[in-house]
Design a protein around this motif. Structure first.
Motif, PDB file in Angstrom:
ATOM      1  N   GLU A   1       1.743  23.329 -15.217  1.00  0.00           N
ATOM      2  CA  GLU A   1       2.749  22.756 -14.320  1.00  0.00           C
ATOM      3  C   GLU A   1       4.102  22.633 -15.012  1.00  0.00           C
ATOM      4  OE1 GLU A   1       3.402  18.474 -12.159  1.00  0.00           O
ATOM      5  OE2 GLU A   1       1.406  19.386 -12.014  1.00  0.00           O
ATOM      6  N   GLU A   2       4.077  22.363 -16.323  1.00  0.00           N
ATOM      7  CA  GLU A   2       5.322  22.251 -17.079  1.00  0.00           C
ATOM      8  C   GLU A   2       6.130  23.541 -16.993  1.00  0.00           C
ATOM      9  OE1 GLU A   2       6.156  19.654 -20.087  1.00  0.00           O
ATOM     10  OE2 GLU A   2       5.628  18.573 -18.258  1.00  0.00           O
TER      11      GLU A   2
ATOM     12  N   MET B   1       4.315  13.715 -22.975  1.00  0.00           N
ATOM     13  CA  MET B   1       3.577  14.241 -21.836  1.00  0.00           C
ATOM     14  C   MET B   1       2.615  13.206 -21.245  1.00  0.00           C
ATOM     15  SD  MET B   1       1.177  17.647 -21.517  1.00  0.00           S
ATOM     16  CE  MET B   1       2.536  18.790 -21.277  1.00  0.00           C
ATOM     17  N   PHE B   2       1.782  12.583 -22.082  1.00  0.00           N
ATOM     18  CA  PHE B   2       0.736  11.695 -21.571  1.00  0.00           C
ATOM     19  C   PHE B   2       0.819  10.267 -22.113  1.00  0.00           C
ATOM     20  CE2 PHE B   2      -1.614  15.807 -21.051  1.00  0.00           C
ATOM     21  CZ  PHE B   2      -1.726  15.744 -19.677  1.00  0.00           C
TER      22      PHE B   2
ATOM     23  N   SER C   1       3.103   5.171  -9.874  1.00  0.00           N
ATOM     24  CA  SER C   1       3.660   6.518 -10.052  1.00  0.00           C
ATOM     25  C   SER C   1       3.950   7.175  -8.706  1.00  0.00           C
ATOM     26  CB  SER C   1       2.708   7.379 -10.881  1.00  0.00           C
ATOM     27  OG  SER C   1       1.475   7.581 -10.215  1.00  0.00           O
TER      28      SER C   1
ATOM     29  N   TYR D   1       7.598   7.427 -14.980  1.00  0.00           N
ATOM     30  CA  TYR D   1       8.082   8.715 -15.469  1.00  0.00           C
ATOM     31  C   TYR D   1       9.144   8.546 -16.557  1.00  0.00           C
ATOM     32  CZ  TYR D   1       5.507  10.862 -11.698  1.00  0.00           C
ATOM     33  OH  TYR D   1       4.489  11.275 -10.875  1.00  0.00           O
TER      34      TYR D   1
ATOM     35  N   ALA E   1      -1.645  20.366 -16.618  1.00  0.00           N
ATOM     36  CA  ALA E   1      -0.347  19.763 -16.909  1.00  0.00           C
ATOM     37  C   ALA E   1       0.553  20.731 -17.659  1.00  0.00           C
ATOM     38  CB  ALA E   1      -0.538  18.477 -17.718  1.00  0.00           C
TER      39      ALA E   1
ATOM     40  N   GLN F   1       0.621  10.340 -13.293  1.00  0.00           N
ATOM     41  CA  GLN F   1      -0.492  10.472 -12.358  1.00  0.00           C
ATOM     42  C   GLN F   1      -1.709  11.083 -13.044  1.00  0.00           C
ATOM     43  OE1 GLN F   1       0.093  11.875  -8.389  1.00  0.00           O
ATOM     44  NE2 GLN F   1       2.201  11.202  -8.298  1.00  0.00           N
ATOM     45  N   TYR F   2      -1.479  12.055 -13.899  1.00  0.00           N
ATOM     46  CA  TYR F   2      -2.591  12.634 -14.643  1.00  0.00           C
ATOM     47  C   TYR F   2      -3.178  11.613 -15.611  1.00  0.00           C
ATOM     48  CZ  TYR F   2      -1.142  17.243 -12.942  1.00  0.00           C
ATOM     49  OH  TYR F   2      -0.831  18.321 -12.150  1.00  0.00           O
TER      50      TYR F   2
ATOM     51  N   ARG G   1       5.631  11.959 -18.937  1.00  0.00           N
ATOM     52  CA  ARG G   1       6.013  12.976 -17.956  1.00  0.00           C
ATOM     53  C   ARG G   1       4.963  13.153 -16.862  1.00  0.00           C
ATOM     54  NH1 ARG G   1       7.019  15.898 -22.695  1.00  0.00           N
ATOM     55  NH2 ARG G   1       5.614  17.612 -22.157  1.00  0.00           N
ATOM     56  N   HIS G   2       3.716  12.803 -17.142  1.00  0.00           N
ATOM     57  CA  HIS G   2       2.643  13.002 -16.159  1.00  0.00           C
ATOM     58  C   HIS G   2       1.808  11.730 -15.996  1.00  0.00           C
ATOM     59  CE1 HIS G   2       3.401  17.316 -15.839  1.00  0.00           C
ATOM     60  NE2 HIS G   2       3.526  17.336 -17.152  1.00  0.00           N
TER      61      HIS G   2
END
Length: 249
Positions: free
Chosen positions: A212-213, A233-234, A135, A169, A209, A176-177, A173-174
């Motif tokens: 941040e969105e 998202m995840f 990522s 990605y 998250a 790294q999280y 969308r996240h």
């Protein structure tokens, strides 16, 4: 004046790398080996857990608060905006280091594995590290410590933000999280303080998250809204996205 600006910028670059990078390395050791208890406090286990929760809350407030656009505007009115990312990395690194060194270990353990089982349970941790590196590669140029923005300013260059979607990605969308959650939970042993850490930090990552969105929608507008409607998202339950935003060459 120019030499002073260069010295200040290079000093900020070095401090950001030392504080930000050093704290991340310490965080990795914490996740692998468990809490350090570098500064043991003579308190009961319930009080130690309350203390650990307080430390986590301090980091959450600092880390998420400084990422908000309102705080960025406030800070930019006091220091040049090009120093924001480096300042963020320095402060976040110092706070994270304090949290890790002051964290108190619990004597209550739910389980602790040994031998082959411990090695097997490390496999998801290694996979999460590989995913996190993937990522980071996808975000290139990746500038977690604000070095690129400072150095390009010294060369009178400007970096305009672009929505770049590639690598993991295209799936979530996240990422790294997601991979950070994997690093947190992929542990071969679980003490009471580590369980508290995992639960609190998982909650913070999910909330962060969503916050941040909102900033990303404000920054990229309809492009990011279309991305939200296409990519989860995840969890990659939709498969690989067909839409790709590439940075102009």
């Amino acid at each position: 004046m120019l030499s002073t600006n260069r010295f200040t910028a290079h000093l900020a670059v070095v401090l950001a790398a030392l504080c930000g990078g050093g704290s991340l390395l310490l965080f990795g050791v914490f996740l692998i080996a468990g809490s350090f208890t570098a500064v043991p406090l003579d308190i009961s286990e319930p009080m130690a857990l309350l203390w650990d929760g307080f430390l986590s809350a301090v980091f959450f407030l600092q880390h998420s608060g400084m990422r908000r656009s309102s705080f960025r505007r406030w800070l930019s009115s006091r220091i040049p905006s090009r120093y924001y990312s480096a300042t963020y990395a320095i402060v976040s690194g110092l706070v994270l280091t304090a949290v890790l060194l002051l964290w108190q270990r619990s004597h209550t353990a739910f389980f602790e594995t040994q031998g082959l089982l411990q090695i097997l349970l490390r496999t998801p941790f290694l996979l999460a590290i590989a995913g996190f590196a993937w990522s980071v590669w996808a975000l290139r140029p990746f500038d977690p410590f604000g070095q690129i923005s400072l150095l390009t300013h010294l060369e009178d260059e400007q970096l305009a933000p672009h929505l770049v979607i590639r690598g993991p990605y295209l799936w979530v969308r996240h990422p790294q999280y997601l991979f950070t959650l994997g690093l947190i939970w992929a542990t071969p042993s679980l003490s009471l303080d580590r369980l508290l850490f995992n639960v609190l930090w998982t909650f913070w990552i999910v909330v962060g998250a969503h916050l941040e969105e909102r900033d990303l929608v404000a920054q990229f507008g309809e492009s990011y809204r279309r991305y939200q409607g296409t990519v989860p998202m995840f969890f990659p339950w939709k498969g690989r996205a067909g839409m790709v935003f590439e940075r102009p060459e």
